[in-house]
Structures are given as C-alpha cells and as structure tokens.
Design an enzyme around this catalytic site. Structure first.
Site, PDB file in Angstrom:
ATOM      1  N   SER B  86       0.808  -1.217   0.000  1.00  0.00           N
ATOM      2  CA  SER B  86       0.000   0.000   0.000  1.00  0.00           C
ATOM      3  C   SER B  86       0.843   1.270   0.000  1.00  0.00           C
ATOM      4  O   SER B  86       0.303   2.370   0.000  1.00  0.00           O
ATOM      5  CB  SER B  86      -0.928   0.013   1.217  1.00  0.00           C
ATOM      6  N   THR B 187      -1.611   3.009   3.530  1.00  0.00           N
ATOM      7  CA  THR B 187      -1.094   4.309   3.943  1.00  0.00           C
ATOM      8  C   THR B 187      -0.435   4.307   5.322  1.00  0.00           C
ATOM      9  O   THR B 187      -1.052   3.928   6.315  1.00  0.00           O
ATOM     10  CB  THR B 187      -2.207   5.381   3.989  1.00  0.00           C
ATOM     11  N   THR B 205       1.818   7.019   0.534  1.00  0.00           N
ATOM     12  CA  THR B 205       0.944   5.937   0.082  1.00  0.00           C
ATOM     13  C   THR B 205       1.089   5.689  -1.406  1.00  0.00           C
ATOM     14  O   THR B 205       1.530   6.579  -2.152  1.00  0.00           O
ATOM     15  CB  THR B 205      -0.535   6.285   0.375  1.00  0.00           C
ATOM     16  N   ARG B 215      -5.837   9.400  -9.980  1.00  0.00           N
ATOM     17  CA  ARG B 215      -6.549   9.634  -8.715  1.00  0.00           C
ATOM     18  C   ARG B 215      -5.563   9.978  -7.607  1.00  0.00           C
ATOM     19  O   ARG B 215      -4.563   9.299  -7.411  1.00  0.00           O
ATOM     20  CB  ARG B 215      -7.370   8.406  -8.325  1.00  0.00           C
ATOM     21  N   VAL B 216      -5.866  11.038  -6.887  1.00  0.00           N
ATOM     22  CA  VAL B 216      -5.086  11.444  -5.722  1.00  0.00           C
ATOM     23  C   VAL B 216      -6.011  11.366  -4.515  1.00  0.00           C
ATOM     24  O   VAL B 216      -7.167  11.809  -4.580  1.00  0.00           O
ATOM     25  CB  VAL B 216      -4.539  12.872  -5.894  1.00  0.00           C
ATOM     26  N   GLY B 217      -5.510  10.782  -3.431  1.00  0.00           N
ATOM     27  CA  GLY B 217      -6.301  10.665  -2.215  1.00  0.00           C
ATOM     28  C   GLY B 217      -5.918  11.714  -1.191  1.00  0.00           C
ATOM     29  O   GLY B 217      -5.400  12.784  -1.532  1.00  0.00           O
ATOM     30  N   ASP B 218      -6.161  11.405   0.065  1.00  0.00           N
ATOM     31  CA  ASP B 218      -5.915  12.385   1.125  1.00  0.00           C
ATOM     32  C   ASP B 218      -4.452  12.493   1.534  1.00  0.00           C
ATOM     33  O   ASP B 218      -4.041  13.510   2.103  1.00  0.00           O
ATOM     34  CB  ASP B 218      -6.737  12.021   2.367  1.00  0.00           C
ATOM     35  N   THR B 238      -5.635   7.341   7.754  1.00  0.00           N
ATOM     36  CA  THR B 238      -5.498   6.230   6.827  1.00  0.00           C
ATOM     37  C   THR B 238      -6.897   5.754   6.479  1.00  0.00           C
ATOM     38  O   THR B 238      -7.844   6.036   7.210  1.00  0.00           O
ATOM     39  CB  THR B 238      -4.655   5.095   7.447  1.00  0.00           C
ATOM     40  N   GLY B 239      -7.019   5.052   5.372  1.00  0.00           N
ATOM     41  CA  GLY B 239      -8.333   4.573   4.961  1.00  0.00           C
ATOM     42  C   GLY B 239      -8.753   5.196   3.648  1.00  0.00           C
ATOM     43  O   GLY B 239      -7.894   5.661   2.890  1.00  0.00           O
ATOM     44  N   GLY B 241      -9.403   7.696   1.219  1.00  0.00           N
ATOM     45  CA  GLY B 241      -9.014   9.102   1.191  1.00  0.00           C
ATOM     46  C   GLY B 241     -10.146  10.062   0.914  1.00  0.00           C
ATOM     47  O   GLY B 241     -10.171  11.175   1.452  1.00  0.00           O
TER      48      GLY B 241
END
Lengths: 329, 329
Positions: B86, B187, B205, B215-218, B238-239, B241
């Site tokens: 991850s 993450t 991450t 795609r970009v997460g948090d 974490t989780g 995003g």
C-alpha cells in the site's frame, strides 16, 4: 457500479441534512446586505471583481438552476475569458510556458470533485463536476485528469494566448521574481445559495504565474481554496496558495461559523492565523491572501492580508463590487 | 533566491513559536502512556502495525535526529518494503497497471512539502521534504514532481513488483470492486515528537488499489492525510481518502485539540463527522478510516470507523501495536 454521488445523496436524505435557511450564527453580520430570515435569499458571491461571473451565477438561479449550476456557470466566465490571465484560457503559463489548471467544486451534500495540473482543457471546473458526478473519487491529476476529461467528451485545445506567451517570454528574459501580491490578482472562488437553502462552491485557477512545472496551489484542494458544509455555510480563498494550503482557511472559516462566528469574524480569524504563522514571509514578499465566507442566511464576510482585495456580490437584485478591509497597512 | 523555508524559520524565531513541551490540553488522555510533564517525551507513532517504521523513527531521535528526520526515516521503511503493498515500492498499481505515489511532510514551524501522482521514485516522502526545503511551493504533481525529483538527484526506477503485477492482472480479469475496507490496509501516517518539543508529521501511500489513473487521495494533502501545528500537535489519517479529503480530519483533530479536546476526543469527533455525513456510503461499501493524533505532551489518541484498525507507538522504551476502538460494530 453505483457512483459515489448516489450514496451521498441517499445518506443526506436519510439524515435530513438538506436544510432550508437554517440559521447558524446568532450574530448580526455587519457586512451583509440583510438580516437573518427563514427564507433563503438567493446569493452568488465571488473573489475579486468577478461581477460577470456572479451575474452568470445569479441568472442561473433566476432561471431555476441549482446553486451547483450557478457556481459552475460563474466559474466558467473567467475560465473562458482570454483577458483574464489568472484563470483558464489565457492564463499565465508555468515556467516551462505551459498553462496548467486547477479547480474544485463541492455541493451541499458533501459531494466533491477536483482536478489538478490539468492541461489543454478550457473549463476545468466542468471536469471537476464530472469527477464528482461520474466517479467515486474526489481528485484526478495531470495526465489522468486529462484522459478522464477526454473520455467525458471534453475537447483538448491550446490555452496559451499570444498575450500570455509574450508576457512569459518577457519574464524569461528577465527571470524576475513573480509573487502573488497586490499587483498580481488570481483565482476565482465562487459561492452560491439557492432558494432551496442549498449552498455550493467552486474555485478555478491557472495558478501562480511562472510557477515550477507541476506546482499545485490551494484552489483544487477542498478545505484550502474552497469548502462547503451544507448545514453551515461555505468559504473560498484567493492569493498565494501556499499560505492557504498550510492553514486550511476555507475549512477553518466554516468550522468557526459552526462554532458561532459570523462570516466576517471567521474570515478575519483565518487571515490572522496566516499573519501570525508566516509573518516574515508575508511581509518580505508582500504576499496577499483574501477570503470570502457565506452562511445559509445569505450573510457574508470577506477579509484580506493587505489592501487591494475586493469581492463581487449578487444579491437582492444588485450585483456590486465591494472593497475589502485588511490586516496589514 | 531565498527559499520559503528560510522565511518560515525567521518568522517562527521572531514570533517565539518554537515551544518546548507546551501544554495544549488540560485533560488527561486515557490512552496515553504518561501524564503531562514539562519535559517532552520523545515519541514516534504511526497508523497500522508499522512498528518497523516507529522503530526507525525512535532510533533517529535517540541518535540526535530531529522529529523531521524521524518521520522521514519512518515513512521510508514501508516505502522501501516490496511486501508492503500500500506504500511506495511494491504498492498496488492503478487501473492502468502504473504505481503512482502521494506523500506529504510538515514541520513544527509550518513548513510543508507534498508530491502527488508521482511515478518511478521509490521514496516520495524524501521528494516531499525537498519540495519543502528547496522551493517556495508546497505541492508538486505528476511529471512536474518527477522532473523536480530527478533534478534533485533521485533515481527513476520500476516500482511495480511481480507480486503486485500479478495481483493487478488477476483483478483486471475479474474487474471486481476494490474498496478500502477492513481487508485492504493502506497508507502510513507517522508523527514524531522530539526532546526539543518539536512535533512533525509525514504521510505516504500508493493510494487505493486499482484506482483511476491520476486519482489522488488524502495522503499528500495537508489537513487531510496529515497536519501539524507546532504549538498544538499533529494528526494523520489512513483509509478511504475521499472521506478524509471532504472532512479534513487531520486539520479538524488539531483544531479540536487547540480548543481543549484530548487527542482521543478529537479523533472520535473526526470519525463521527464522517459517519454522520457519509453514513450510507460508509455502510454500504464497508468503508474504513482511521485517525491518530498526538499533542506536545506526548499524549496520543486513535479511533476508526470500524474494527481492524491499529497503531504503532514507540515511547518510553517500548514499541507496541495497539488495537483501536471504533464507531460502527
């Protein structure tokens, strides 16, 4: 596959989150054109003198469009205007001479979409809306955002105008420092409240002129360049993105309104945080940030680090430019 | 050209912002291993059972390294581990089979750096630190981030391991929905407090497995995946995003601690916001988010939406895994 938005809609309906003119601040908002009422007053407000954008937004509302339609329509105005050199088509390029665009949009139910480092698409705000409506993601970047836009039917085109290209070439010859101060406007943030009491926001920019290739500022980042909580209100930002990204001013303004602050008080506190934390940098580079907040009563506030910031407000049949007060002389 | 960091340092020194074990919460933190004291207790904490990372971090502190050195060293552990699927090298690719990486870092003075949608660089956290230290920007994306990394001397390499490639090919054959629930860890967020009372954070991450390209997460977003205020404390996430990006949990946790909440109370409130706003989506897709907060007394808290989240804590000569409490059964 069911998309994210359908889940969000169902969740909001289940929780009864769709308010209607819900009061969130007991205090009188000095800068507001009206007092609290149980009927939401259709309002469109934007950073800088973007009266063409607020006009386009308020016309959407008058023609039965939603607050989401209004902020998208408003944001598309400077995006499509080659004479606006800080947003979309005609925007200043980065150091490599490439126009790269950032935008985000958020609705009253918590749905959100964002694109960063997007190239060759004139209306990034509409791509951001498609990210919100057609995917389970919030943010798409660079080549991935472009591929998504093309798959959604957007057309790729050259966004670098001759005027912007000439300005870039002159800058390259001199390599002078380019900073976001009182002489360098940028970014439209726009908020709309419709008669259903739904509040939505959008933000779009070509970013700091002559930035490093790949630099992303606050504009596409929820909580930084723009933020909405459909039960409280919304906020948006303009100015040097780095100062906003590290202090999350739009989220902070909404959070302060949740805790009872007026939009004006919240904007002043958010500017105060920047000035306290980054005082020397702000002073030495004469940096500018301006905020704008709106609650569900149609009360709004705005404030900036230094002189020169203004906002456009369309409300109660008027569409006016208002000069902002500021923290530093 | 003077970089941003030198301005920030001067500003902080001028404002006397460099605290030393400054208390920010009057309340006893039940989950903490100690009570408030005037001497900062060196601490390194991380999301999930990342004890190898917290060990690397605490060793940095023991050897005289700063909190910033500690979070970077810790984050580099899963980044470099091909068996951690991850983060970094060996991470799950996106839908196109490409590993794309997001990371951010923030110090106690408000300096920050971030990279998004970065490809082919094994240690994005170290690139993020270079963005912080060598530029006036905060975030670089995609090809721009890669060009910056190469200019800084990082080596480009293939990050897709055979194991991750095979898993992706199997997924492609089935095209099954892949969501961040209890079976899909991701993450590392990591926070460190050094004996000077400086608190810093990092987050890195490879993002959600089989995400859309771009795609970009948090994780690379300050206030979402991680946030630090050197006068208050820090938090990381974490989780999934998307749930964190739209609720700005890390910023919220720090803001709640500023207002008197313990780290544990703040983490629980931040999870509560997600569950309230996105209830149906969280339940139908069995989504997971976990938070972790730390204040300047070395008090920490952690909480998640559902069962299965854990954290690693290195403090007072121990380095332990702790199971989190959770909001939904």
């Amino acid at each position: 596959m069911e998309n994210r938005r359908s889940f969000i809609k169902k969740a909001a309906l289940a929780a009864g989150a769709i308010g209607s003119g819900m009061a969130c601040s007991p205090e009188t908002q000095k800068t507001s054109a009206h007092n609290a009422t149980s009927e939401p007053i259709p309002t469109v407000i934007a950073t800088w003198d973007n009266r063409k954008a607020t006009q386009a937004g308020i016309e959407q509302l008058q023609n039965g469009g939603s607050a989401l339609d209004a902020v998208e329509a408003g944001a598309r105005v400077p995006e499509g205007d080659p004479n606006d050199m800080s947003v979309g088509y005609g925007g200043h390029p980065d150091r490599k001479g490439i126009v790269t665009l950032d935008a985000c949009i958020m609705d009253h139910l918590g749905g959100a979409g964002s694109v960063t480092f997007l190239q060759g698409i004139k209306h990034p705000i509409s791509v951001a809306r498609k990210v919100m409506e057609e995917t389970k993601h919030v943010m798409l970047s660079g080549q991935g955002a472009l591929e998504f836009a093309l798959a959604q039917g957007f057309q790729q085109e050259n966004l670098l105008t001759e005027k912007a290209k000439t300005a870039w070439e002159n800058w390259m010859a001199k390599q002078e420092a380019q900073l976001v101060n009182e002489n360098n406007h940028d970014t439209i943030g726009i908020l709309a409240l419709d008669k259903e009491g739904h509040l939505c926001g959008a933000c779009t920019t070509s970013g700091a002129a002559y930035k490093l290739h790949g630099r992303v500022g606050d504009s596409p980042i929820l909580g930084a360049g723009m933020y909405v909580d459909g039960e409280i209100g919304g906020a948006c930002a303009t100015g040097l993105g780095e100062l906003v990204m590290t202090t999350l001013g739009s989220f902070l303004i909404v959070e302060l309104m949740r805790n009872g602050a007026s939009p004006q008080q919240a904007c002043e506190e958010a500017i105060g945080r920047i000035v306290k934390r980054y005082k020397n940098w702000v002073e030495e580079d004469k940096l500018q940030v301006g905020y704008l907040g709106l609650n569900l009563n149609g009360e709004y506030g705005y404030y900036s680090i230094r002189k020169g910031y203004s906002v456009a407000v369309a409300q109660n049949g008027e569409n006016v430019k208002l000069e902002s007060n500021f923290a530093l002389g």
